[in-house]
Design a protein around this motif. Structure first.
Motif, mmCIF file in Angstrom:
data_model
loop_
_atom_site.group_PDB
_atom_site.id
_atom_site.type_symbol
_atom_site.label_atom_id
_atom_site.label_comp_id
_atom_site.label_asym_id
_atom_site.label_seq_id
_atom_site.Cartn_x
_atom_site.Cartn_y
_atom_site.Cartn_z
ATOM 1 N N ASP A 150 -10.113 -3.350 -1.016
ATOM 2 C CA ASP A 150 -10.248 -2.322 -1.196
ATOM 3 C C ASP A 150 -9.322 -1.720 -3.003
ATOM 4 O O ASP A 150 -8.381 -1.643 -2.669
ATOM 5 C CB ASP A 150 -10.122 -1.279 -0.793
ATOM 6 C CG ASP A 150 -10.127 -0.434 -0.512
ATOM 7 O OD1 ASP A 150 -10.458 0.815 -1.926
ATOM 8 O OD2 ASP A 150 -10.736 0.726 0.287
ATOM 9 N N PHE A 151 -9.826 -1.700 -3.635
ATOM 10 C CA PHE A 151 -8.889 -1.309 -5.081
ATOM 11 C C PHE A 151 -8.194 -0.303 -4.773
ATOM 12 O O PHE A 151 -7.133 0.266 -5.694
ATOM 13 C CB PHE A 151 -9.700 -1.882 -6.591
ATOM 14 C CG PHE A 151 -9.825 -2.741 -6.894
ATOM 15 C CD1 PHE A 151 -8.335 -3.889 -7.212
ATOM 16 C CD2 PHE A 151 -10.698 -3.205 -7.048
ATOM 17 C CE1 PHE A 151 -8.460 -5.511 -7.676
ATOM 18 C CE2 PHE A 151 -10.838 -5.065 -7.254
ATOM 19 C CZ PHE A 151 -9.422 -5.172 -7.939
ATOM 20 N N ASN A 152 -8.612 0.858 -3.980
ATOM 21 C CA ASN A 152 -8.378 2.345 -4.228
ATOM 22 C C ASN A 152 -6.943 2.227 -3.778
ATOM 23 O O ASN A 152 -6.120 3.077 -3.348
ATOM 24 C CB ASN A 152 -9.444 2.711 -3.370
ATOM 25 C CG ASN A 152 -10.939 3.188 -3.597
ATOM 26 O OD1 ASN A 152 -10.606 2.882 -5.733
ATOM 27 N ND2 ASN A 152 -11.896 3.672 -3.047
ATOM 28 N N ASP A 153 -6.885 1.076 -2.779
ATOM 29 C CA ASP A 153 -5.200 1.276 -1.865
ATOM 30 C C ASP A 153 -4.152 0.306 -2.470
ATOM 31 O O ASP A 153 -3.258 0.567 -3.560
ATOM 32 C CB ASP A 153 -5.540 0.258 -1.025
ATOM 33 C CG ASP A 153 -6.474 1.784 -0.364
ATOM 34 O OD1 ASP A 153 -5.785 3.144 -0.102
ATOM 35 O OD2 ASP A 153 -6.968 1.012 1.037
ATOM 36 N N MET A 154 -4.724 -0.775 -3.200
ATOM 37 C CA MET A 154 -3.204 -1.724 -3.033
ATOM 38 C C MET A 154 -3.908 -3.386 -3.465
ATOM 39 O O MET A 154 -5.338 -3.905 -3.054
ATOM 40 C CB MET A 154 -2.350 -1.607 -1.652
ATOM 41 C CG MET A 154 -3.331 -3.080 -0.757
ATOM 42 S SD MET A 154 -2.408 -2.776 0.841
ATOM 43 C CE MET A 154 -1.378 -1.102 0.975
ATOM 44 N N VAL A 155 -2.988 -4.323 -4.435
ATOM 45 C CA VAL A 155 -3.117 -5.574 -4.564
ATOM 46 C C VAL A 155 -1.990 -6.318 -4.380
ATOM 47 O O VAL A 155 -0.220 -5.854 -3.470
ATOM 48 C CB VAL A 155 -2.983 -5.800 -6.066
ATOM 49 C CG1 VAL A 155 -3.298 -7.567 -6.597
ATOM 50 C CG2 VAL A 155 -4.805 -5.111 -6.862
#
Length: 337
Positions: A150-155
């Motif tokens: 989920d790119f909205n949160d973290m990598v």
């Protein structure tokens, strides 16, 4: 033109010496090996392939399919290893580790997996994710892996050799992350997204998980930065939304060239491994090749509607097309440029 008998090209890979091409075909449930000097099919491997990778020396290939994958020897066609358990659905991505001893596999689950090719066993599962896996990138050196759901949160950044999580890079306040990549040497990472006013990109230090450079391009359409790429020499950042492609100095963030197309027309971009060319596919304008860093249009490869898969062989760019044409019909040839 290859593959004149039609078919649905699902995956492509080129041997390092540029002599042979592997093409997967969903409908014919096979993988073809093509001699690019003669244009002839010289071997066929049974089974569909949704993802293909070839080892650095060109001796072996990984063929990822439905519910499993194979390791084959290209010269003899011998099947060295077959894994048909522990894979959920189609293999979405598959990659040799730099030492050639392992395979990094992404399937329909949220966790990338590292498989031991000698034993055919699962070595490591990289957990801590929810939702469908969006992207997995390997550095060419340093054993660094980037993974994001989920790119909205973290990598998350991992040492894939021992399964140790190195860093977690969380999204900046007010920014929706839409894309991510890692440099070849594993020292830098770039993310792209939308900050509420503009398409944006950020360059990060992997060791500290701190941002180094921020770039933004205001637009009214809400187009996110969906493509980011760091050139091999860590000199340029290529970032793009559906509206335009931007070439920037990686360290200063200075915009060197903006390549604009029709509004919301850009479908995808690829950058050759030497960092000299951008191959951009547009829904209506076809596929075009631009220089780095000048952004000059070098050539138009196809008309609108084609889906171009790009692979590089030695000193030439090869682009192979076999998907929907402008009328929505599937092309029946695999073309070499």
């Amino acid at each position: 033109a290859l593959n004149k008998d039609g078919g649905w090209v699902s995956a492509l890979a080129l041997t390092p010496d540029g002599r042979f091409l592997l093409s997967g075909d969903y409908r014919q449930e096979s993988v073809s090996k093509w001699d690019l000097n003669t244009g002839q099919r010289v071997a066929t491997f049974p089974g569909s392939a949704s993802a293909i990778d070839i080892s650095a020396g060109g001796r072996y290939a990984l063929l990822g399919g439905c519910m499993g994958f194979k390791l084959v020897e290209l010269a003899s066609g011998k099947e060295i290893r077959k894994v048909n358990k522990g894979i959920d659905g189609w293999v979405r991505s598959i990659k040799f580790s730099p030492d050639g001893k392992s395979a990094l596999v992404g399937d329909n689950t949220s966790k990338p997996m590292l498989w031991n090719l000698e034993k055919g066993t699962l070595a490591t599962t990289f957990g801590g994710y929810t939702g469908q896996l969006e992207t997995v990138k390997l550095s060419r050196t340093g054993g660094i892996m980037l993974a994001a759901n989920d790119f909205n949160d973290m990598v998350n950044i991992w040492d894939y050799r021992n399964g140790r999580q190195i860093k977690t890079i969380e999204r900046e306040a007010g920014v929706i992350m839409s894309s991510a990549t890692i440099s070849d040497d594993g020292t830098l990472m770039a993310t792209g997204g939308w900050n509420g006013r503009a398409s944006c990109a950020t360059v990060w230090d992997v060791a500290t998980a701190k941002p180094l450079t921020r770039m933004a391009l205001e637009n009214k359409s809400g187009a996110h930065t969906e493509f980011v790429h760091i050139t091999p020499n860590n000199r340029y950042l290529i970032w793009a939304s559906r509206e335009c492609i931007v070439i920037s100095d990686l360290h200063s963030g200075q915009e060197l060239k903006k390549i604009s197309g029709s509004q919301l027309d850009l479908a995808q971009i690829s950058v050759d491994p030497h960092g000299k060319f951008i191959i951009a596919r547009y829904f209506r304008e076809g596929t075009q090749v631009f220089s780095i860093p000048g952004g000059a249009l070098i050539k138009t490869l196809s008309k609108g509607g084609d889906n171009i898969k790009c692979v590089l062989g030695k000193e030439h760019i090869y682009a192979f097309a076999s998907t929907l044409n402008a009328k929505g019909h599937r092309e029946r040839s695999l073309t070499l440029y």
